[in-house]
Motif scaffolding. Sequence first.
Motif, PDB file in Angstrom:
ATOM      1  N   ARG A 131       0.806  -1.223   0.000  1.00  0.00           N
ATOM      2  CA  ARG A 131       0.000   0.000   0.000  1.00  0.00           C
ATOM      3  C   ARG A 131       0.837   1.270   0.000  1.00  0.00           C
ATOM      4  O   ARG A 131       0.397   2.288  -0.502  1.00  0.00           O
ATOM      5  CB  ARG A 131      -0.964   0.008   1.199  1.00  0.00           C
ATOM      6  N   TRP A 132       2.023   1.222   0.618  1.00  0.00           N
ATOM      7  CA  TRP A 132       2.861   2.422   0.618  1.00  0.00           C
ATOM      8  C   TRP A 132       4.329   2.076   0.851  1.00  0.00           C
ATOM      9  O   TRP A 132       4.656   1.017   1.376  1.00  0.00           O
ATOM     10  CB  TRP A 132       2.390   3.448   1.645  1.00  0.00           C
ATOM     11  N   TRP A 141       3.660   7.099  10.690  1.00  0.00           N
ATOM     12  CA  TRP A 141       2.205   7.145  10.551  1.00  0.00           C
ATOM     13  C   TRP A 141       1.497   7.275  11.900  1.00  0.00           C
ATOM     14  O   TRP A 141       0.333   7.676  11.956  1.00  0.00           O
ATOM     15  CB  TRP A 141       1.716   5.897   9.817  1.00  0.00           C
ATOM     16  N   ASN A 182       2.207   5.847  -2.779  1.00  0.00           N
ATOM     17  CA  ASN A 182       0.970   5.128  -2.478  1.00  0.00           C
ATOM     18  C   ASN A 182       0.636   4.201  -3.637  1.00  0.00           C
ATOM     19  O   ASN A 182       0.692   4.602  -4.809  1.00  0.00           O
ATOM     20  CB  ASN A 182      -0.186   6.106  -2.249  1.00  0.00           C
ATOM     21  N   TYR A 184      -2.363   1.970  -5.132  1.00  0.00           N
ATOM     22  CA  TYR A 184      -3.808   1.809  -5.063  1.00  0.00           C
ATOM     23  C   TYR A 184      -4.267   0.642  -5.921  1.00  0.00           C
ATOM     24  O   TYR A 184      -3.852   0.512  -7.082  1.00  0.00           O
ATOM     25  CB  TYR A 184      -4.524   3.055  -5.603  1.00  0.00           C
ATOM     26  N   SER A 188      -9.359   0.829  -3.900  1.00  0.00           N
ATOM     27  CA  SER A 188      -8.702   1.582  -2.838  1.00  0.00           C
ATOM     28  C   SER A 188      -9.247   3.001  -2.731  1.00  0.00           C
ATOM     29  O   SER A 188      -9.740   3.580  -3.707  1.00  0.00           O
ATOM     30  CB  SER A 188      -7.197   1.661  -3.088  1.00  0.00           C
ATOM     31  N   THR A 189      -9.116   3.577  -1.537  1.00  0.00           N
ATOM     32  CA  THR A 189      -9.394   4.992  -1.314  1.00  0.00           C
ATOM     33  C   THR A 189      -8.284   5.549  -0.415  1.00  0.00           C
ATOM     34  O   THR A 189      -7.535   4.793   0.204  1.00  0.00           O
ATOM     35  CB  THR A 189     -10.758   5.214  -0.624  1.00  0.00           C
ATOM     36  N   LEU A 190      -8.201   6.862  -0.349  1.00  0.00           N
ATOM     37  CA  LEU A 190      -7.305   7.534   0.593  1.00  0.00           C
ATOM     38  C   LEU A 190      -8.134   8.583   1.310  1.00  0.00           C
ATOM     39  O   LEU A 190      -8.621   9.539   0.694  1.00  0.00           O
ATOM     40  CB  LEU A 190      -6.129   8.189  -0.132  1.00  0.00           C
ATOM     41  N   GLY A 250      -7.993  14.081  -0.592  1.00  0.00           N
ATOM     42  CA  GLY A 250      -8.055  12.633  -0.522  1.00  0.00           C
ATOM     43  C   GLY A 250      -8.431  12.053  -1.874  1.00  0.00           C
ATOM     44  O   GLY A 250      -8.632  12.785  -2.854  1.00  0.00           O
TER      45      GLY A 250
END
Length: 302
Positions: A131-132, A141, A182, A184, A188-190, A250
């Motif tokens: 994911r990252w 984080w 990132n 995705y 996926s969403t952020l 986002g």
Amino acid sequence: MFKDSFKYYKARQPAPDLKDVIDVHNSDNKNVRKITVFAADCQNDLSLYLGLKPVEGWSAFDFINIPGLLFIKNPFTPSGQRNWIVKCLKNYTKKPNILNIDAHGFLNDDKTWWDESFGAASKTDLLAKLRWATLGYHHNWDTKHYAENFKTEIPQDLKDLTSVFATALGFNKFNAEAAIINYYRMNSTLAGHTDHSEIYLEAPLFSVSFGQTAVFLIGGLKLEDPAHALLLRSGDVVVMSGNSRLRYHGVPRILYGDSAPWESNDQSLGECNDWKRAKSYISEARINLNIRQVLKPGQSAL
């Protein structure tokens, strides 16, 4: 309000109407205006090895209702997109960079995410788990802070890439010191957030998209402020500067792109094994590279 807009564009049933999403690739868009980019010989020398088109041919814009938000419409060549997609997947997922999957023990000490995902005994379930990745000053984080004892060298090619973008837009003293990549998947969403961990918030934030298309949502300084939705296609560069730097933003939705700008009619490019693997990944994914300056000008450490 930002949360309402995010919920609307995230919804699956019913699917959102995209008619109000700003598409800078639409030449008739009334929400943007073209701005001048600054081209210099040294930039074009760098551009060649970075996979960029000549700077004087770029199309750059600002947003009438979002002061400080800047946009460069895909300045990459097709082969440039290929190279950067491979770098994000193969090079930047190696140690000493930090991945979200590190804490879960999915990788052996001598194996990389790329090796395990695309090697002879590939573990395809790892594809969706990534994911990252963090580079340079590693973003914490939990604390939302950087630390001097939690950093590695940021790749020189990332520093060079943002240097070309910064110079073209008039940010002549930008210094890339931290990056978050990132990864995705199509579902996926952020979530909405602000990027406020850096000491020097006057410096712009550079965001580069590769792969499938995203609906990018940007609001105001408060969650109660209204939000604007933008389409980001592969190769597009967004720069959050000035008034836009601390706005909520986002990604509520990933869409299949209506083109594949990494493809080329130039048969000499061929398709090496690395690109074949990366192409299979990017057909169902989006990559976002965002690069920041952490320290104030002249500051050498936190």
